[in-house]
Scaffold this motif. Sequence first.
Motif, PDB file in Angstrom:
ATOM      1  N   VAL A 191       0.847  -1.192   0.000  1.00 30.87           N
ATOM      2  CA  VAL A 191       0.000   0.000   0.000  1.00 30.87           C
ATOM      3  C   VAL A 191       0.883   1.242   0.000  1.00 30.87           C
ATOM      4  O   VAL A 191       1.591   1.507   0.972  1.00 30.87           O
ATOM      5  CB  VAL A 191      -0.940   0.001   1.213  1.00 30.87           C
ATOM      6  N   GLY A 192       0.890   1.987  -1.095  1.00 30.65           N
ATOM      7  CA  GLY A 192       1.631   3.238  -1.169  1.00 30.65           C
ATOM      8  C   GLY A 192       3.035   3.108  -1.678  1.00 30.65           C
ATOM      9  O   GLY A 192       3.788   4.087  -1.603  1.00 30.65           O
ATOM     10  N   ASN A 193       3.443   1.927  -2.227  1.00 29.05           N
ATOM     11  CA  ASN A 193       4.817   1.679  -2.693  1.00 29.05           C
ATOM     12  C   ASN A 193       5.852   2.272  -1.733  1.00 29.05           C
ATOM     13  O   ASN A 193       6.718   3.058  -2.118  1.00 29.05           O
ATOM     14  CB  ASN A 193       5.033   2.197  -4.125  1.00 29.05           C
ATOM     15  N   LEU A 194       5.755   1.881  -0.464  1.00 26.99           N
ATOM     16  CA  LEU A 194       6.622   2.403   0.592  1.00 26.99           C
ATOM     17  C   LEU A 194       7.809   1.474   0.819  1.00 26.99           C
ATOM     18  O   LEU A 194       7.705   0.255   0.677  1.00 26.99           O
ATOM     19  CB  LEU A 194       5.839   2.571   1.888  1.00 26.99           C
ATOM     20  N   VAL A 195       8.951   2.065   1.198  1.00 30.80           N
ATOM     21  CA  VAL A 195      10.172   1.326   1.541  1.00 30.80           C
ATOM     22  C   VAL A 195      10.564   1.733   2.958  1.00 30.80           C
ATOM     23  O   VAL A 195      11.189   2.785   3.148  1.00 30.80           O
ATOM     24  CB  VAL A 195      11.312   1.633   0.549  1.00 30.80           C
ATOM     25  N   PRO A 196      10.178   0.967   3.979  1.00 28.84           N
ATOM     26  CA  PRO A 196      10.542   1.337   5.349  1.00 28.84           C
ATOM     27  C   PRO A 196      12.051   1.395   5.524  1.00 28.84           C
ATOM     28  O   PRO A 196      12.800   0.605   4.930  1.00 28.84           O
ATOM     29  CB  PRO A 196       9.919   0.213   6.188  1.00 28.84           C
TER      30      PRO A 196
END
Length: 849
Positions: free
Chosen positions: A688-693
Amino acid sequence: MSVCASTQALGLARSAGGRTADPTRTKHPHQPHSPPPSPPRRFHLAGADLSASIAVFLIALPLSLGIALATGAPLQAGLVAAAVGGLVAGRLGGCPLQVSGPAAGLTVVTADLIHRYGWRTTCGITVLAGLAQLGLGCLRVARTALAVSPAVVHGMLAGIGVTIAVAQLHIVLGGTPQSSVLDNVLALPAQLAALQPAAVSMSALTLTLLLVWPRLPGRPGRLLRKIPAALVAVAAATATASLTALTLPKVDLPSWRSHALAGLPEGPVLGIAAAVFTTTLVCSVQSLLGAVAVDKLVARRPGPRTQVGRSDLDRELLGQGAANCVSGALGGLPVAGVAVRSSANVKSGAVSRNSTMQHGVLVVVAALLMVPVLDLIPLASLAALVMAVGIQMVSLHHIRAVTRHREVLVYAATTLGVVFLGVLEGVGLGVAVAVSLALRRLARTRITHEEKEGVHHVHVRGQLTFLAVPRLSRALHLVPQGAHAVVELDGSFMDHAAYESLQDWQNAHTAQGGTAELTGRRTGLRTAEPTASTGCRCRPWTPWRNHQCDMPSGGGPSGGPSGGAGRRPEPDGTDGPEGATQPGDGTAAEAASDAEATPDDGSDSGSRSGSGSMSASGPDATSSAHELARGISAFHRNTAPLVRHELARLAREGQRPSQLFLACADSRLVTSMITSSGPGDLFVVRNVGNLVPLPGEESGDDSVGAAIEYAVDVLNVRSITVCGHSGCGAMQALLGSAPGGEPTPLKRWLRHGLPSLERMADDSRPWARLAGRAAADAVEQLCLTNVVQQLEHLRAHDAVARALADGALELHGMYFHVGEAQAYLLGGAVGDEAVFEHVAGAEELPSPA
C-alpha cells in the motif's frame, strides 16, 4: 512526526486553488408559509474572482500599451481594446475564463493595415471583421476553425513573433522600426552604430527583470512571484527613469477629447475585403484555440470543480465579434483571446466570468485616472516587454511537438511565409503544404518482403489504400505455399480494397497449408468469433481493456445470465463487433468515453465500471461465484499453450529477473502490462503506497527489506524501480489523516510515508514535478514526492548501498498516470530538482527511415 505536517502540506496545496463554492450543496426548498425568497443576484462578487481580476489587470495594462505601441496605433487604442475585451467579450463570450483584449498575434496584421489605410479605416475594418465573426457564429461553424493543422497555427504565431521581435529591437536600441522584416534586418547595423544609452539601459533592465523575476528562489521568491513580472519590469524601469531624470521617449496619452473613432473604410474594395478576411481569420482562430486551451487548464486545475463548464465555441465567436464591433467603433485595436492573461486568470483561481469583466472595469478606471502615471513609462521599456512576448511566441514546445508529428515542413513554411509575405499569405502557404504533405502520406506506402530463418516477413509501412494494392499483391505472392508468413501493418488506415485483397490472400494461403500472422495496428483482421464453449472474447497476449471479458449475449459458460460481466457498449450505444473492442482499432470517441468512465480520483469507480459487480444474493450470485474459476479456465484453454514452453524453461533454470519493481498494491496498476514484461522478467514487490521502510526502524516491516536483500544479493538484479501512480489511496489517506484515533494496521503502515509529507512541506527543497506541467493537485504532488523519498530510503539498505558502490545497481523512479495511461521516468539525481520525464508512445517515436 505529528499530523501537523500533513495539515500544513494540504493547506499549501489548497491555497493555490482558491476558495470556491461547493456546487453539490443541497438547496433548501421554499417553505409554503414562509416569506418569499429574495431574487437571486445576477452579479456575485466572489473573492477568488476579485483577486484574479487584479492579477489579470496588472498584466494587461502594460501589455496593452506595448501592443498599441508596436502596431503604431494611438496608445489609448490598446486600453480601449482591453476594456472592451473584458466587458463585452467577457460577458457575451462562450468561454467564461478566457480574457480577451489586444493580442500580440494581431500586431503584424494591424500594423500593416494602419500603414496602408490609416487609423480610422483600420477601426472600420475591425468593425467589419466583428460583423463577419457574428455571421460565422450564427452559422455555427466555430469548430471548423479547429480543423486547421496545429502546425499552421503555431507557425503563424511564430512568424508573427519573429516580426514583432525584429521590429521592437529597433525601439529597444533607441531607434525607429521599418515597415518590413527584411528592411528592419538590413537597417540593424546602422541602428547598432547609433545606440541610445538611455533607451538601451531601460530595455536591459526590463528584460533582466522579465527573465529573473519568475525564477526567484525560496519562500520569499514564491511570495514575490505572485506579482506579475511584466508589471514589475515596467514599474522598475519607470521608477529608475524618473529618479535618474533620463532623457528618452515616454508614453504620451493624449486627451480623450481628441481620441479618434472609426471611420468608413476607404480604399480598394478587394484590399479592404482581404483585410477584413485576414483580421477575422486571425482573431477567430486565436480566440477559439485559446478557448480550448482554457478548458484544458480548468480541467487540470487542483481543487473542487466550479460551475464553469466547457466552452461554447459558437457563443465565443459571437462574443468576440461583438467585442470587435464595439472596440473598432470606439477607436480600439482588434480583440482576441489572449493566452497569457487567460492562463493567469485560471491560475489565480477565477471561478466565473466576473473576473474577466472586473478586469475590464479596472482598465477603464486606470485609463481615466492613471494618465499622469502612465505618461512616465519609457517607450523602450514597453518595446522590450513586447519583444519578449514576440520571442516567447516562437515556442520550443511547439517545435518539439511538430517535429514529433513530422510536420516541421508545414511549420517552417508557415513561419517563413508570415515573416516575408504576410499573415494571410503565410497561412495560405502553410495550409497548402499541410494538404500536400497529407496527400503524400496517404499515397506513399512502402511494402517490403524478406525471409528470416524460414519465416517470410511482409512489412507494410504507411496507409494501405487501393493505390498500394498492386504492390501489396506482388509482395504477398513472393511467399511460397505452405510457408509461415508474418504481415506487419504499420499504419492507421486501410480502405476496403486493401482489406479485401489481404483477406483473400490470407484465406488462400491458409487453405494451401500455410500459416499467416497479421501484426500491427490492424490485428483485428484475424478475429475468430466466440464459440459457445469459450463464451469469452478476450484473446491471450493482445491489447486488453476493462478488466473483464466481453461476454456474448448468449450467456456465460457457467450458465449465468446473458450479457456477462464487463460488457461495455460502444460509443454509439451498440455492442460493437469483437474487432472493435481492441484499443488499437478504436476511435477518438472510444478513448474519450473510456477516460470519462474511469475517473482518476483514487476511488474504485473506474475499476468497477462495467466489471459486473454482483450482490450477495439474486440471479447474479452464481456468475460472481464462478468468476475466478472462469478466469483460470480461460488461462488453461488460451494462454497456457502459448507460455507452457517458456514456463517449463524457467522452472528448470530458475528465475533470473533483471529488475526489482516496487509498486503500489492498487488494482489499476498492472505491472506486466505497463512494462510489457512476461514471466521471469520482473521481481515484483507490492504494498500500500509503494513504501520502503527504513532499515532497523522501530515497529518496522522486514518483508520489504527481505525482498530487497534477496533481489540484490541472491538474484543480482541490475536495477530497482519505485513506481507511484495517480490517485493513490495511500497518499490521500496521508493527506487526510487526523490526529488520534485507534492505531490500526493501516495507520501503522502509513507512518512510513510521513517522511514524504515532511519533504513536500520543506520549502528549502524543490518540489518534484512532471516535465511540462505542475502537479494537478496535492495528491499528485505527494505521489511524486513519495517516489523520490522512497528512493532515498532504498539507499539506506546495506545491500543496495554496496551494490551502488560497486556500480552493479541502478535506481529508477517512475510515475504512472492511470487516467492518461502514461508513464513518466524520473530524470536527474535524487536530491536535486526531481523531474519526471514523459515516456514517448509508439505513435510519438520517430519513424524508421
